[in-house]
Motif scaffolding. Structure first.
Motif, short mmCIF file in Angstrom:
data_model
loop_
_atom_site.label_atom_id
_atom_site.label_comp_id
_atom_site.label_asym_id
_atom_site.label_seq_id
_atom_site.Cartn_x
_atom_site.Cartn_y
_atom_site.Cartn_z
N PHE A 27 -23.09 117.50 -49.44
CA PHE A 27 -23.41 117.50 -48.01
C PHE A 27 -24.21 118.74 -47.62
CE2 PHE A 27 -21.91 117.94 -43.43
CZ PHE A 27 -22.75 116.95 -42.97
N ARG A 28 -25.26 118.51 -46.85
CA ARG A 28 -26.16 119.55 -46.36
C ARG A 28 -26.79 120.37 -47.49
NH1 ARG A 28 -23.05 121.81 -40.88
NH2 ARG A 28 -23.27 119.86 -39.69
N ARG A 29 -27.03 119.69 -48.60
CA ARG A 29 -27.67 120.34 -49.74
C ARG A 29 -28.78 119.44 -50.28
NH1 ARG A 29 -22.58 123.06 -53.08
NH2 ARG A 29 -21.67 124.11 -51.27
N SER A 30 -29.70 120.03 -51.01
CA SER A 30 -30.74 119.24 -51.66
C SER A 30 -30.14 118.54 -52.88
CB SER A 30 -31.89 120.16 -52.09
OG SER A 30 -31.42 121.15 -53.00
N GLY A 31 -30.91 117.63 -53.44
CA GLY A 31 -30.45 116.93 -54.63
C GLY A 31 -29.39 115.89 -54.34
N GLN A 32 -29.53 115.16 -53.22
CA GLN A 32 -28.55 114.13 -52.87
C GLN A 32 -28.82 112.81 -53.58
OE1 GLN A 32 -28.71 113.95 -48.56
NE2 GLN A 32 -27.17 115.54 -48.35
N GLY A 33 -29.93 112.72 -54.31
CA GLY A 33 -30.23 111.49 -55.03
C GLY A 33 -30.49 110.32 -54.11
N THR A 46 -26.91 107.45 -51.42
CA THR A 46 -27.05 108.72 -52.13
C THR A 46 -26.15 108.75 -53.36
OG1 THR A 46 -25.23 109.87 -51.00
CG2 THR A 46 -27.39 109.85 -49.88
N ALA A 47 -26.36 109.76 -54.17
CA ALA A 47 -25.49 109.96 -55.32
C ALA A 47 -24.05 110.17 -54.88
CB ALA A 47 -25.97 111.17 -56.13
N ALA A 48 -23.85 110.75 -53.71
CA ALA A 48 -22.50 110.98 -53.20
C ALA A 48 -21.79 109.67 -52.90
CB ALA A 48 -22.55 111.85 -51.95
N ASP A 49 -22.52 108.68 -52.30
CA ASP A 49 -21.92 107.36 -52.05
C ASP A 49 -21.37 106.77 -53.33
OD1 ASP A 49 -22.99 106.20 -49.15
OD2 ASP A 49 -24.43 107.58 -50.02
N ARG A 50 -22.22 106.76 -54.35
CA ARG A 50 -21.84 106.09 -55.60
C ARG A 50 -20.74 106.85 -56.34
NH1 ARG A 50 -28.11 105.00 -56.38
NH2 ARG A 50 -28.22 102.83 -55.63
N ASP A 91 -19.49 105.87 -44.76
CA ASP A 91 -19.95 105.07 -43.64
C ASP A 91 -20.76 105.99 -42.74
OD1 ASP A 91 -19.52 102.46 -41.92
OD2 ASP A 91 -19.26 104.17 -40.57
N GLY A 92 -22.06 105.70 -42.64
CA GLY A 92 -22.94 106.59 -41.88
C GLY A 92 -23.80 107.44 -42.80
N THR A 93 -24.39 106.80 -43.83
CA THR A 93 -25.21 107.57 -44.76
C THR A 93 -26.42 108.19 -44.06
OG1 THR A 93 -24.49 106.13 -46.58
CG2 THR A 93 -26.44 107.47 -46.96
N ARG A 94 -26.93 107.53 -43.02
CA ARG A 94 -28.04 108.13 -42.27
C ARG A 94 -27.60 109.45 -41.64
NH1 ARG A 94 -28.21 102.68 -41.72
NH2 ARG A 94 -30.21 101.61 -42.01
N ALA A 95 -26.39 109.47 -41.10
CA ALA A 95 -25.86 110.72 -40.54
C ALA A 95 -25.67 111.75 -41.64
CB ALA A 95 -24.55 110.46 -39.82
N SER A 98 -28.77 113.40 -42.65
CA SER A 98 -29.30 114.19 -41.53
C SER A 98 -28.48 115.45 -41.27
CB SER A 98 -29.33 113.35 -40.26
OG SER A 98 -30.11 112.17 -40.43
N GLY A 99 -27.36 115.60 -41.97
CA GLY A 99 -26.54 116.79 -41.82
C GLY A 99 -25.57 116.77 -40.66
N THR A 100 -25.41 115.62 -40.01
CA THR A 100 -24.46 115.55 -38.90
C THR A 100 -23.08 115.13 -39.41
OG1 THR A 100 -24.98 113.24 -38.40
CG2 THR A 100 -26.28 114.94 -37.30
N PRO A 101 -22.00 115.67 -38.86
CA PRO A 101 -20.66 115.39 -39.38
C PRO A 101 -19.98 114.20 -38.72
CG PRO A 101 -20.52 117.15 -37.79
CD PRO A 101 -21.97 116.76 -37.86
N THR A 102 -20.73 113.10 -38.55
CA THR A 102 -20.15 111.92 -37.91
C THR A 102 -20.02 110.75 -38.87
OG1 THR A 102 -22.37 111.32 -37.13
CG2 THR A 102 -20.96 112.57 -35.63
#
Length: 268
Positions: A27-33, A46-50, A91-95, A98-102
């Motif tokens: 979160f809030r870092r580069s390299g999110q895939g 993103t890589a985080a989702d998977r 849930d909310g990959t767009r958020a 974008s770096g928002t905590p929602t």
């Protein structure tokens, strides 16, 4: 621990802990895939989702190998128990991108194709967790442990309404949403699953959305209903399969909003 050495509630918390630990380093870092799953639009993953869904699936295979799993990123596998865990790792990959905590992690347990009996909404960055199920409706986080309870009855002109996207869905669905929005005190956008958590915690009154999948709404249904709220589709029917969703803090507000939304054509 063997598959039955922990309760379903304990397992749901283990799943959320694993997802939280997996997601936060991205979160809030580069390299999110980041990739786009929709060639005609923008449906990010993103890589985080998977990675988070894999972590939760691994725990379920260890503790509930007989249960089915339905996750956003890796689909559905049937079990033999008549039960199913429904997962949305972010849930909310767009958020998220974008770096928002929602955004949040959604975990639900349901009978196969039935309504959820247990749900959990977790926001890893803020450390908030909202849990609903048999004999439990609570949130934990920086302010400690608190019971969840939706707002008591009020009129639409005093209500706060949320949805994620201003366009909501089809033109007819947008018109249905706007008809309710014109009656309320305040309308806000862009909160994804966090809006449902705010409703369960007693801060807002209504969430109206369309085009949802089952993994988007099953955990919020369990949490909101445990807190005293009502969740249906726009015709007053069960909403655990997704589609058009109306979540309300109480039966009175639900009836007022439903009377408006029922006028939206069903074939859009």
């Amino acid at each position: 621990m063997t598959s039955r050495s922990i309760t379903d509630l304990q397992l749901a918390h283990l799943l959320a802990d694993a997802a939280r630990e997996t997601i936060l380093p991205y979160f809030r870092r580069s390299g999110q895939g980041l990739e786009n799953k929709d060639l005609e639009g923008f449906d990010p993953v993103t890589a985080a989702d998977r990675a988070a869904e894999r972590a939760m699936r691994d725990l379920l295979r260890q503790h509930r190998p007989e249960d089915g799993i339905w996750g956003e990123e890796f689909g559905r596998i049937d079990g033999t128990s008549g039960r199913q865990w429904v997962l949305d790792p972010i849930d909310g990959t767009r958020a998220f991108i974008s770096g928002t905590p929602t955004w949040g992690v959604l975990i639900a347990l349901a009978a196969d194709d039935g309504p959820p009996v247990l749900g959990l909404i977790d926001q890893p960055y803020t450390g908030e967790r909202f849990t609903g199920g048999p004999d439990i409706a609570e949130m934990t986080g920086p302010l400690g442990r608190r019971p969840l309870a939706t707002k008591p009855g009020r009129t639409l002109d005093q209500a706060i309404l949320f949805t994620t996207f201003p366009e909501v869905g089809s033109p007819a669905e947008r018109a249905g949403f706007d008809a309710v929005a014109q009656q309320v005190r305040l309308t806000r956008y862009g909160m994804d699953c966090y809006a449902y958590a705010l409703l369960a915690a007693g801060h807002i009154d209504l969430v109206i959305e369309a085009g949802l999948n089952a993994y988007d709404i099953q955990a919020p249904i369990a949490v909101i209903e445990a807190a005293g709220g009502v969740v249906t589709d726009w015709q007053g029917r069960p909403a655990h399969g997704g589609g058009r969703v109306l979540a309300a803090a109480n039966a009175g507000l639900h009836a007022l909003a439903l009377a408006i939304l029922k006028q939206t054509p069903e074939d859009w």
